[in-house]
Design a protein around this motif. Structure first.
Motif, PDB file in Angstrom:
ATOM      1  N   GLY A 174      -3.856  -4.905  20.224  1.00 51.39           N
ATOM      2  CA  GLY A 174      -3.909  -5.089  18.783  1.00 51.39           C
ATOM      3  C   GLY A 174      -4.707  -6.323  18.429  1.00 51.39           C
ATOM      4  O   GLY A 174      -4.722  -7.305  19.170  1.00 51.39           O
ATOM      5  N   LEU A 175      -5.390  -6.245  17.316  1.00 47.07           N
ATOM      6  CA  LEU A 175      -6.175  -7.387  16.846  1.00 47.07           C
ATOM      7  C   LEU A 175      -6.280  -7.326  15.335  1.00 47.07           C
ATOM      8  O   LEU A 175      -6.745  -6.334  14.775  1.00 47.07           O
ATOM      9  N   ALA A 176      -5.814  -8.356  14.688  1.00 45.57           N
ATOM     10  CA  ALA A 176      -5.883  -8.420  13.229  1.00 45.57           C
ATOM     11  C   ALA A 176      -5.966  -9.871  12.799  1.00 45.57           C
ATOM     12  O   ALA A 176      -5.520 -10.776  13.510  1.00 45.57           O
ATOM     13  N   GLY A 177      -6.556 -10.095  11.647  1.00 48.65           N
ATOM     14  CA  GLY A 177      -6.676 -11.456  11.145  1.00 48.65           C
ATOM     15  C   GLY A 177      -6.985 -11.463   9.663  1.00 48.65           C
ATOM     16  O   GLY A 177      -7.128 -10.407   9.032  1.00 48.65           O
ATOM     17  N   ILE A 178      -7.089 -12.652   9.111  1.00 49.64           N
ATOM     18  CA  ILE A 178      -7.454 -12.836   7.706  1.00 49.64           C
ATOM     19  C   ILE A 178      -8.733 -13.660   7.653  1.00 49.64           C
ATOM     20  O   ILE A 178      -8.800 -14.752   8.228  1.00 49.64           O
ATOM     21  N   ALA A 179      -9.755 -13.131   6.993  1.00 51.40           N
ATOM     22  CA  ALA A 179     -11.035 -13.826   6.871  1.00 51.40           C
ATOM     23  C   ALA A 179     -11.122 -14.536   5.531  1.00 51.40           C
ATOM     24  O   ALA A 179     -10.905 -13.932   4.477  1.00 51.40           O
ATOM     25  N   ASN A 180     -11.422 -15.817   5.595  1.00 47.34           N
ATOM     26  CA  ASN A 180     -11.581 -16.637   4.380  1.00 47.34           C
ATOM     27  C   ASN A 180     -10.374 -16.550   3.451  1.00 47.34           C
ATOM     28  O   ASN A 180     -10.503 -16.716   2.233  1.00 47.34           O
ATOM     29  N   GLY A 181      -9.204 -16.265   4.018  1.00 47.95           N
ATOM     30  CA  GLY A 181      -7.984 -16.205   3.226  1.00 47.95           C
ATOM     31  C   GLY A 181      -7.919 -15.008   2.289  1.00 47.95           C
ATOM     32  O   GLY A 181      -6.983 -14.901   1.497  1.00 47.95           O
ATOM     33  N   GLN A 182      -8.883 -14.088   2.385  1.00 43.20           N
ATOM     34  CA  GLN A 182      -8.966 -12.992   1.431  1.00 43.20           C
ATOM     35  C   GLN A 182      -9.003 -11.611   2.065  1.00 43.20           C
ATOM     36  O   GLN A 182      -8.411 -10.671   1.544  1.00 43.20           O
ATOM     37  N   HIS A 183      -9.718 -11.490   3.148  1.00 41.19           N
ATOM     38  CA  HIS A 183     -10.002 -10.173   3.695  1.00 41.19           C
ATOM     39  C   HIS A 183      -9.172  -9.874   4.938  1.00 41.19           C
ATOM     40  O   HIS A 183      -9.261 -10.601   5.932  1.00 41.19           O
ATOM     41  N   ALA A 184      -8.361  -8.828   4.874  1.00 42.51           N
ATOM     42  CA  ALA A 184      -7.664  -8.375   6.070  1.00 42.51           C
ATOM     43  C   ALA A 184      -8.693  -7.803   7.034  1.00 42.51           C
ATOM     44  O   ALA A 184      -9.574  -7.049   6.637  1.00 42.51           O
ATOM     45  N   VAL A 185      -8.600  -8.179   8.293  1.00 43.62           N
ATOM     46  CA  VAL A 185      -9.523  -7.697   9.318  1.00 43.62           C
ATOM     47  C   VAL A 185      -8.711  -6.950  10.373  1.00 43.62           C
ATOM     48  O   VAL A 185      -7.780  -7.515  10.959  1.00 43.62           O
ATOM     49  N   VAL A 186      -9.054  -5.691  10.584  1.00 42.57           N
ATOM     50  CA  VAL A 186      -8.325  -4.865  11.546  1.00 42.57           C
ATOM     51  C   VAL A 186      -9.326  -4.225  12.506  1.00 42.57           C
ATOM     52  O   VAL A 186     -10.345  -3.681  12.070  1.00 42.57           O
ATOM     53  N   ILE A 187      -9.057  -4.308  13.789  1.00 41.38           N
ATOM     54  CA  ILE A 187      -9.927  -3.726  14.808  1.00 41.38           C
ATOM     55  C   ILE A 187      -9.357  -2.383  15.252  1.00 41.38           C
ATOM     56  O   ILE A 187      -8.164  -2.269  15.547  1.00 41.38           O
ATOM     57  N   VAL A 188     -10.204  -1.355  15.297  1.00 41.62           N
ATOM     58  CA  VAL A 188      -9.777  -0.044  15.791  1.00 41.62           C
ATOM     59  C   VAL A 188     -10.836   0.506  16.739  1.00 41.62           C
ATOM     60  O   VAL A 188     -12.007   0.155  16.661  1.00 41.62           O
ATOM     61  N   ASP A 189     -10.387   1.365  17.618  1.00 42.15           N
ATOM     62  CA  ASP A 189     -11.285   2.040  18.548  1.00 42.15           C
ATOM     63  C   ASP A 189     -11.663   3.390  17.945  1.00 42.15           C
ATOM     64  O   ASP A 189     -10.784   4.232  17.737  1.00 42.15           O
ATOM     65  N   PRO A 190     -12.939   3.636  17.627  1.00 40.50           N
ATOM     66  CA  PRO A 190     -13.336   4.891  16.973  1.00 40.50           C
ATOM     67  C   PRO A 190     -13.188   6.119  17.858  1.00 40.50           C
ATOM     68  O   PRO A 190     -13.265   7.242  17.372  1.00 40.50           O
ATOM     69  N   THR A 191     -12.972   5.919  19.145  1.00 36.32           N
ATOM     70  CA  THR A 191     -12.906   7.062  20.056  1.00 36.32           C
ATOM     71  C   THR A 191     -11.501   7.647  20.183  1.00 36.32           C
ATOM     72  O   THR A 191     -11.334   8.715  20.768  1.00 36.32           O
ATOM     73  N   VAL A 192     -10.488   6.961  19.652  1.00 35.78           N
ATOM     74  CA  VAL A 192      -9.127   7.481  19.780  1.00 35.78           C
ATOM     75  C   VAL A 192      -8.842   8.463  18.651  1.00 35.78           C
ATOM     76  O   VAL A 192      -9.576   8.541  17.660  1.00 35.78           O
ATOM     77  N   ALA A 193      -7.750   9.213  18.781  1.00 41.15           N
ATOM     78  CA  ALA A 193      -7.384  10.223  17.785  1.00 41.15           C
ATOM     79  C   ALA A 193      -7.113   9.574  16.429  1.00 41.15           C
ATOM     80  O   ALA A 193      -6.653   8.431  16.348  1.00 41.15           O
ATOM     81  N   ASP A 194      -7.405  10.320  15.355  1.00 39.38           N
ATOM     82  CA  ASP A 194      -7.258   9.782  14.000  1.00 39.38           C
ATOM     83  C   ASP A 194      -5.837   9.330  13.707  1.00 39.38           C
ATOM     84  O   ASP A 194      -5.636   8.308  13.038  1.00 39.38           O
ATOM     85  N   ASP A 195      -4.829  10.089  14.178  1.00 37.39           N
ATOM     86  CA  ASP A 195      -3.453   9.699  13.876  1.00 37.39           C
ATOM     87  C   ASP A 195      -3.099   8.375  14.550  1.00 37.39           C
ATOM     88  O   ASP A 195      -2.382   7.545  13.973  1.00 37.39           O
ATOM     89  N   ARG A 196      -3.629   8.165  15.737  1.00 39.92           N
ATOM     90  CA  ARG A 196      -3.379   6.889  16.420  1.00 39.92           C
ATOM     91  C   ARG A 196      -4.079   5.744  15.690  1.00 39.92           C
ATOM     92  O   ARG A 196      -3.537   4.645  15.560  1.00 39.92           O
ATOM     93  N   LYS A 197      -5.303   5.995  15.203  1.00 37.35           N
ATOM     94  CA  LYS A 197      -6.016   4.960  14.451  1.00 37.35           C
ATOM     95  C   LYS A 197      -5.250   4.591  13.189  1.00 37.35           C
ATOM     96  O   LYS A 197      -5.131   3.414  12.844  1.00 37.35           O
ATOM     97  N   ARG A 198      -4.736   5.604  12.483  1.00 38.36           N
ATOM     98  CA  ARG A 198      -3.984   5.334  11.248  1.00 38.36           C
ATOM     99  C   ARG A 198      -2.777   4.453  11.544  1.00 38.36           C
ATOM    100  O   ARG A 198      -2.512   3.464  10.841  1.00 38.36           O
ATOM    101  N   PHE A 199      -2.036   4.818  12.588  1.00 34.36           N
ATOM    102  CA  PHE A 199      -0.838   4.049  12.901  1.00 34.36           C
ATOM    103  C   PHE A 199      -1.203   2.640  13.361  1.00 34.36           C
ATOM    104  O   PHE A 199      -0.539   1.662  12.996  1.00 34.36           O
ATOM    105  N   THR A 200      -2.275   2.519  14.149  1.00 35.00           N
ATOM    106  CA  THR A 200      -2.717   1.198  14.609  1.00 35.00           C
ATOM    107  C   THR A 200      -3.068   0.300  13.432  1.00 35.00           C
ATOM    108  O   THR A 200      -2.681  -0.883  13.391  1.00 35.00           O
ATOM    109  N   MET A 201      -3.812   0.831  12.464  1.00 32.07           N
ATOM    110  CA  MET A 201      -4.196   0.019  11.307  1.00 32.07           C
ATOM    111  C   MET A 201      -2.968  -0.417  10.511  1.00 32.07           C
ATOM    112  O   MET A 201      -2.862  -1.580  10.094  1.00 32.07           O
ATOM    113  N   ALA A 202      -2.024   0.509  10.293  1.00 30.45           N
ATOM    114  CA  ALA A 202      -0.802   0.155   9.564  1.00 30.45           C
ATOM    115  C   ALA A 202       0.012  -0.869  10.352  1.00 30.45           C
ATOM    116  O   ALA A 202       0.585  -1.809   9.781  1.00 30.45           O
TER     117      ALA A 202
END
Length: 259
Positions: A174-202
């Motif tokens: 997992g990798l997430a952060g806040i850029a400039n105190g405003q922007h949520a930053v979330v890293i996802v792997d585009p090769t994994v299944a869509d349902d896994r990406k959705r859950f990872t982002m949440a």
């Protein structure tokens, strides 16, 4: 500034200082590792001709090194796999920083409005708190109990940045952060299944809102982030409506339809 840019470009390229020095040597440019290290630390400034050659090696235009970085990311959640080395961790972060910087520049060129800050929802420290926090974020983002058609679109519409990094699933949990105190930053792997990406982002959104001092250990933090993700994607009221208060059987076909 220039040194930071050289280091960032080298990290994104996945090259060590030794490899950069070797690549320059193959182009007839003599540079020691110690000199390159001084450039990256900002202790010395390279000539314009060397910046051009560095750009060739690192596959960026020479003026890349002359632009002041406009993004500062506070990494909230970075859970790497045991087999992943420091260089790969730095590469993931550097790629994310570059993508976010591009987004911020593009946004500023298209609008005069300030970006809305990431919602200041109360941090949570228990599973019940996590579920309530999911409801607060839904309310802050005006979702009511409606289904989320595209979580990527939702995050981007709310000033966040979703960075697709192929192989991220193999490098980090997992990798997430806040850029400039405003922007949520979330890293996802585009090769994994869509349902896994959705859950990872949440899940990563949950880490951004979690009380960082509360979890007793990483396992507990993951449980809370999972509860947040579940409640954010499927609010309790919706789950009760679809499944009932008490249910003894649930077929795979029914689960497929609900999914």
């Amino acid at each position: 500034m220039i040194g930071q840019r050289i280091r960032q470009a080298r990290t994104i390229a996945g090259l060590s200082q030794d490899q950069v020095v070797q690549a320059l040597g193959e182009r007839g440019i003599t540079l020691t590792k110690a000199a390159l290290s001084k450039y990256e630390r900002g202790a010395s400034v390279p000539r314009a001709s060397l910046l051009k050659r560095l750009g060739e090696v690192l596959q960026v235009p020479a003026d890349y090194f002359l632009h002041e970085p406009t993004v500062s990311i506070t990494w909230i959640a970075f859970r790497k796999r045991a087999s992943v080395g420091t260089r790969e961790q730095k590469k993931v972060k550097a790629v994310a920083a570059e993508r976010v910087e591009t987004y911020v520049k593009l946004r500023k060129s298209l609008t005069l409005e300030e970006a809305a800050p990431f919602p200041d929802c109360s941090p949570f420290a228990t599973l019940d708190d996590a579920e309530k926090a999911a409801g607060r974020l839904r309310k802050a983002w005006n979702l009511d109990d409606l289904p989320i058609v595209s979580l990527t679109g939702l995050i981007e519409d709310r000033e966040g940045v979703v960075v697709e990094f192929e192989g991220a699933g193999d490098a980090v949990d997992g990798l997430a952060g806040i850029a400039n105190g405003q922007h949520a930053v979330v890293i996802v792997d585009p090769t994994v299944a869509d349902d896994r990406k959705r859950f990872t982002m949440a899940h990563e959104l949950g880490h951004l809102l979690m009380d960082k001092d509360a979890p007793a250990n990483e396992t507990e933090a993951e449980r809370m982030a999972n509860r947040f993700a579940s409640a954010f994607l499927v609010p309790k009221a919706v789950a009760v409506k679809e499944l009932g208060v008490k249910r003894t059987r649930l077929s795979l076909e029914a689960l497929k339809i609900l999914k």
